[in-house]
Design an enzyme around this catalytic site. Structure first.
Site, mmCIF file in Angstrom:
data_model
loop_
_atom_site.group_PDB
_atom_site.id
_atom_site.type_symbol
_atom_site.label_atom_id
_atom_site.label_comp_id
_atom_site.label_asym_id
_atom_site.label_seq_id
_atom_site.Cartn_x
_atom_site.Cartn_y
_atom_site.Cartn_z
ATOM 1 N N SER A 1 0.854 -1.189 0.000
ATOM 2 C CA SER A 1 0.000 0.000 0.000
ATOM 3 C C SER A 1 0.884 1.232 0.000
ATOM 4 O O SER A 1 2.071 1.164 0.352
ATOM 5 C CB SER A 1 -0.871 -0.008 1.263
ATOM 6 O OG SER A 1 -1.532 1.227 1.462
ATOM 7 N N TYR B 1 -2.729 -1.019 10.523
ATOM 8 C CA TYR B 1 -2.591 -1.336 9.099
ATOM 9 C C TYR B 1 -1.215 -0.920 8.586
ATOM 10 O O TYR B 1 -0.553 -1.675 7.862
ATOM 11 C CB TYR B 1 -3.694 -0.614 8.326
ATOM 12 C CG TYR B 1 -3.728 -0.910 6.847
ATOM 13 C CD1 TYR B 1 -4.319 -2.079 6.370
ATOM 14 C CD2 TYR B 1 -3.195 -0.021 5.915
ATOM 15 C CE1 TYR B 1 -4.374 -2.348 5.015
ATOM 16 C CE2 TYR B 1 -3.239 -0.283 4.561
ATOM 17 C CZ TYR B 1 -3.826 -1.441 4.110
ATOM 18 O OH TYR B 1 -3.862 -1.711 2.773
#
Length: 276
Positions: A134, A147
């Site tokens: 990401s 995350y």
């Protein structure tokens, strides 16, 4: 020419769902997996070969891979570790058990599946392992520490594996998407409600003014948000290029943050990122 085989995790929606259908249309034999058995049944009804795989359950990792290898006669050309969860909340409000849940799903499970696939690829003399990271594997941002920690760790794990695999015919690749249309916000809201006691937090007012607005009342798409097909396109290049790149960045924010991390001081980058 033998049809190439691809195992994809996290296919119930979003990036994984588009990748499963998109790569099947490109001629790959796709083995999709989901952690929810109801989603497995739904994808089978849509014509995909689909199996139950929950990154937090080693038995399902073993059984899904075993089913794939039985179907292919013991080979697997590519693995796409896509499945992940997000658990929003301030770092200081994140219980250890909640952080462990995210790490088990986003890091330990992909690592376990990758370790199981490597011997298969060694025996057959080729293979590609693609891990979905990401933009938040490159830079930090408020409210997303679990995350972000998992994606920073996945970046390091993948980079190390790529270096270690240099003496093998196995290619190891990172995809780094930015904002992509998916259900990760809705799924993250459910985990937030389960684990974060925001009303007792010292940041309760900030939750009300910032995070809750984003989780429950944010209208429309994020700026620069792309359809999951943008990630599928990058995946196809990673899997089909003769000499794939170590990284494929998707969306403007990912490219911008990769540049910002190189040229800005830590304090300047913190100022930019603190704006969320």
């Amino acid at each position: 020419m033998t049809q190439r085989s691809l195992l994809i995790t996290g296919c119930s929606s979003g990036i994984g769902y588009d990748a499963a259908h998109g790569m099947a249309k490109r001629g790959w034999r796709v083995f999709a997996t989901c952690r929810n058995p109801d989603d497995v049944a739904r994808l089978r009804d849509e014509g995909l070969e689909c199996f139950h795989l929950d990154y937090r359950d080693s038995d399902t990792i073993r059984s899904a891979l075993s089913a794939v290898l039985e179907a292919t006669g013991g080979t697997l050309d590519a693995l796409y570790n896509n499945g992940a969860v997000a658990l929003p909340g301030a770092n200081e409000d994140l219980p250890r058990e909640a952080l462990a849940l995210v790490m088990e799903t986003n890091l330990y499970g992909p690592h376990e599946l990758t370790r199981a696939v490597i011997p298969v690829m060694r025996r057959q003399g080729h293979g590609r392992i693609v891990n979905c990271s990401s933009v938040l594997g490159l830079v930090a941002a408020p409210w997303r520490s679990a995350y972000i920690a998992s994606k920073f760790a996945l970046e390091g794990l993948t980079d190390t594996l790529r270096i270690e695999m240099r003496d093998t015919p196995i290619e190891v690749i990172l995809l780094e998407p930015g904002p992509i249309t998916s259900r990760i916000r809705e799924n993250g809201a459910a985990l937030f409600e389960e684990w974060i006691d925001w009303e007792s937090s010292a940041r309760a007012d900030q939750y009300k003014g910032q995070l809750l607005q984003r989780l429950y009342r944010a209208p429309g798409r994020d700026r620069f948000e792309l359809h999951p097909s943008a990630v599928t396109e990058a995946l196809s290049r990673a899997l089909e290029a003769k000499r794939p790149r170590p990284r494929y960045r998707v969306t403007v924010p990912t490219h911008a943050m990769a540049l910002a991390r190189r040229v800005l001081s830590s304090r300047a980058l913190d100022w930019v990122l603190a704006k969320g």
